[in-house]
Design a protein around this motif. Structure first.
Motif, PDB file in Angstrom:
ATOM      1  N   LYS A 457       0.803  -1.284   0.094  1.00  0.00           N
ATOM      2  CA  LYS A 457       0.028   0.097   0.182  1.00  0.00           C
ATOM      3  C   LYS A 457       0.838   1.407   0.154  1.00  0.00           C
ATOM      4  O   LYS A 457       0.459   2.248  -0.652  1.00  0.00           O
ATOM      5  CB  LYS A 457      -1.195   0.058   1.442  1.00  0.00           C
ATOM      6  CG  LYS A 457      -1.908  -1.028   1.189  1.00  0.00           C
ATOM      7  CD  LYS A 457      -2.651  -0.942   2.423  1.00  0.00           C
ATOM      8  CE  LYS A 457      -3.809  -2.401   2.630  1.00  0.00           C
ATOM      9  NZ  LYS A 457      -4.456  -2.281   3.747  1.00  0.00           N
ATOM     10  N   PHE A 458       2.001   1.179   0.694  1.00  0.00           N
ATOM     11  CA  PHE A 458       3.004   2.398   0.772  1.00  0.00           C
ATOM     12  C   PHE A 458       3.536   2.559  -0.406  1.00  0.00           C
ATOM     13  O   PHE A 458       3.504   3.830  -0.976  1.00  0.00           O
ATOM     14  CB  PHE A 458       3.937   2.075   1.768  1.00  0.00           C
ATOM     15  CG  PHE A 458       5.230   3.247   1.776  1.00  0.00           C
ATOM     16  CD1 PHE A 458       4.867   4.256   2.403  1.00  0.00           C
ATOM     17  CD2 PHE A 458       6.270   2.994   1.090  1.00  0.00           C
ATOM     18  CE1 PHE A 458       5.854   5.518   2.381  1.00  0.00           C
ATOM     19  CE2 PHE A 458       7.503   3.723   1.201  1.00  0.00           C
ATOM     20  CZ  PHE A 458       7.222   5.046   1.649  1.00  0.00           C
ATOM     21  N   TYR A 459       3.942   1.700  -1.224  1.00  0.00           N
ATOM     22  CA  TYR A 459       4.442   1.544  -2.618  1.00  0.00           C
ATOM     23  C   TYR A 459       3.548   2.469  -3.520  1.00  0.00           C
ATOM     24  O   TYR A 459       3.889   3.310  -4.431  1.00  0.00           O
ATOM     25  CB  TYR A 459       5.025   0.211  -3.202  1.00  0.00           C
ATOM     26  CG  TYR A 459       5.976  -0.284  -2.425  1.00  0.00           C
ATOM     27  CD1 TYR A 459       6.875   0.360  -1.874  1.00  0.00           C
ATOM     28  CD2 TYR A 459       5.713  -1.733  -2.473  1.00  0.00           C
ATOM     29  CE1 TYR A 459       7.826  -0.072  -0.881  1.00  0.00           C
ATOM     30  CE2 TYR A 459       6.910  -2.231  -1.534  1.00  0.00           C
ATOM     31  CZ  TYR A 459       7.973  -1.675  -1.103  1.00  0.00           C
ATOM     32  OH  TYR A 459       8.934  -2.297  -0.438  1.00  0.00           O
ATOM     33  N   ASP A 460       2.086   2.090  -3.395  1.00  0.00           N
ATOM     34  CA  ASP A 460       1.274   2.936  -4.255  1.00  0.00           C
ATOM     35  C   ASP A 460       1.085   4.208  -3.865  1.00  0.00           C
ATOM     36  O   ASP A 460       1.016   5.152  -4.849  1.00  0.00           O
ATOM     37  CB  ASP A 460      -0.163   2.071  -4.174  1.00  0.00           C
ATOM     38  CG  ASP A 460      -0.126   0.731  -4.598  1.00  0.00           C
ATOM     39  OD1 ASP A 460       0.374   0.222  -5.542  1.00  0.00           O
ATOM     40  OD2 ASP A 460      -1.091  -0.227  -4.203  1.00  0.00           O
ATOM     41  N   CYS A 461       1.182   4.658  -2.817  1.00  0.00           N
ATOM     42  CA  CYS A 461       1.248   5.972  -2.357  1.00  0.00           C
ATOM     43  C   CYS A 461       2.274   6.696  -2.580  1.00  0.00           C
ATOM     44  O   CYS A 461       2.275   7.930  -3.276  1.00  0.00           O
ATOM     45  CB  CYS A 461       0.978   5.998  -0.762  1.00  0.00           C
ATOM     46  SG  CYS A 461       0.946   7.690   0.042  1.00  0.00           S
ATOM     47  N   GLU A 462       3.574   5.925  -2.393  1.00  0.00           N
ATOM     48  CA  GLU A 462       4.945   6.582  -3.090  1.00  0.00           C
ATOM     49  C   GLU A 462       4.821   7.088  -4.307  1.00  0.00           C
ATOM     50  O   GLU A 462       5.379   8.087  -4.879  1.00  0.00           O
ATOM     51  CB  GLU A 462       5.727   5.818  -2.460  1.00  0.00           C
ATOM     52  CG  GLU A 462       7.156   6.252  -2.866  1.00  0.00           C
ATOM     53  CD  GLU A 462       8.202   5.385  -2.333  1.00  0.00           C
ATOM     54  OE1 GLU A 462       9.596   5.511  -1.932  1.00  0.00           O
ATOM     55  OE2 GLU A 462       8.117   4.124  -2.940  1.00  0.00           O
TER      56      GLU A 462
END
Length: 471
Positions: A457-462
């Motif tokens: 999920k963090f990679y998508d936000c990043e």
């Protein structure tokens, strides 16, 4: 020798541009043929086609000057929009709105938004021209979007069928407004800050309309620098729900999808909207005034409030862990209307479709014979630590409690409000701030044994933040 003069540009008005779009849509004329008819160049017609959606939105808004040929944006667009919003509210309440009153309100809004701006008569004249504002007799504001002409074969609002059986479950919507003490804490029954929330979903639970939050402030300071179109929910600067504008937008959205839907509303709301111009895609179905069934199942509303309270307690606990010695009431006093808007949007997203579908059928608000399996398992989120089930249930239903005097005083004197009185604004975050925050967040995840799923999920936000930083 006579010098050849440059060809004079023939600019089209907004009304003429709409005629261009209609000709291109309804006839087989080419762009070049339309250009010759309106005595303009073909590239100008091409630009009109590219800006089709924006031009139609201006035309349908009912506030744009349809004879204008060029749209000049105001230097103070935030003040411009806030004043127009206040003007609509004032006219909806049948107030007499004068030029001096608008000048005074514009200056007041500029001070609230921290802008060094002194409105002049010239600015007011241009503002009125931009927004097609004129003064006259008192009247009630018409909806933002005028009714579309009915398609061939479509009956009028009064002739549509009156039974839920004439609609599929996907096309039956329930709608309810509810008060919400947005920063209350357990055990605090005082008159805490309140917002009004509008929820709407179809009986299948497959479509949830955007949450609408109504508050008392026209331009809360927490919204400084925030783009309203980037928010997950809408904010209206009044505790009363703007039914005319909301319904007009709903009707327009359904028309774009080519749908005919039923909307369940409380009888009193339908009576208040008796003078509403025809809705061609939304059929209002009032519930019996003497009945106790709400237009949106009570279990759905309670589930929303339970998820809101659960998420709010999580935020307050995080604030307490960051600031040693902070009480729950002190942490709650720092929750802003903008925080509430995000929490409300997250809470509405967590209400499961299974709960909505079964609740509609069990309360007789949607066609169907046998309700699906019991929805009780979906109704409440896990009870937060430190509270019993009974205490959390009471906290969820806090709006039904009688407020006690002298409680919740902490919530009227927040640090934000003290900063507001000094006219200070927190600087807006830059792209560099956003990228640094990403690095800090990833490092925190790495050092706290988080799961691989969270990193996904963090990679998508990043990725999205990095894309925005490159614009």
């Amino acid at each position: 020798m006579e010098l050849s003069s440059k060809k004079k540009l023939h600019a089209l008005s907004l009304a003429e541009k709409i005629q261009v779009l209609e000709l291109l849509d309804e006839s087989k004329m080419s762009q070049s043929e339309v250009a010759r008819r309106f005595q303009v160049s073909q590239p100008q017609i091409s630009r009109i086609c590219k800006n089709k959606e924006k031009l139609l939105a201006d035309w349908c808004s009912g506030t744009a000057n349809r004879e204008r040929k060029r749209k000049r944006e105001s230097k103070y667009s935030g003040i411009d929009e806030a004043l127009l919003c206040w003007y609509h509210i004032a006219r909806a309440k049948a107030w007499d709105v004068t030029g001096p009153m608008l000048l005074h309100k514009a200056k007041e809004l500029a001070d609230i938004m921290g802008q060094d701006f002194v409105p002049s008569i010239g600015w007011l004249v241009r503002w009125k021209r931009r927004n097609n504002v004129g003064f006259g007799a008192r009247h009630v504001l018409a909806p933002s979007f005028p009714p579309e002409p009915p398609p061939p074969g479509l009956t009028s609002q009064a002739q549509l069928p009156l039974s839920l059986k004439d609609f599929s479950p996907e096309d039956v919507f329930g709608c309810a407004e509810l008060p919400l003490l947005y920063r209350a804490v357990p055990g605090s029954l005082g008159a805490c800050d309140q917002v009004q929330v509008l929820l709407c979903a179809n009986s299948r639970g497959t479509e949830k309309r955007r949450v609408l939050l109504g508050g008392l402030q026209a331009a809360p300071r927490c919204f400084f620098g925030v783009r309203s179109e980037a928010l997950p929910a809408s904010y209206h600067p009044d505790l009363s729900i703007p039914w005319l504008e909301w319904l007009a937008q709903f009707d327009r959205d359904m028309g774009q999808q080519g749908r005919q839907v039923a909307l369940l509303l409380a009888a009193r709301v339908v009576e208040e909207l008796a003078s509403l111009p025809g809705l061609y895609h939304v059929k209002l179905l009032p519930l019996a005034a003497s009945g106790t069934t709400p237009p949106l199942p009570s279990s759905v509303v309670r589930a929303f409030k339970a998820h809101y309270r659960h998420r709010l307690l999580g935020k307050l606990a995080a604030i307490q862990s960051e600031r040693d010695g902070t009480s729950l009431a002190e942490a709650g006093a720092g929750i802003t209307v903008l925080d509430a808007l995000h929490v409300a949007s997250a809470a509405w997203a967590k209400v499961p479709p299974q709960l909505i579908f079964s609740s509609f059928i069990q309360e007789g608000l949607a066609p169907g014979k046998t309700p699906p399996s019991s929805h009780k398992a979906y109704e409440m989120p896990p009870v937060p630590g430190g509270l019993s089930l009974e205490e959390f249930s009471r906290f969820v239903d806090l709006e039904g409690e009688e407020p006690g005097p002298g409680v919740c005083k902490e919530e009227t004197g927040t640090e934000d409000e003290e900063g507001d009185r000094e006219g200070a604004f927190e600087p807006l975050p830059t792209k560099a701030d956003a990228l640094r925050a990403l690095g800090t967040l990833r490092r925190w995840f790495e050092c706290n044994s988080t799961s691989p799923e969270l990193f996904e999920k963090f990679y998508d936000c990043e990725e999205e933040v990095e894309r925005l930083c490159c614009l």
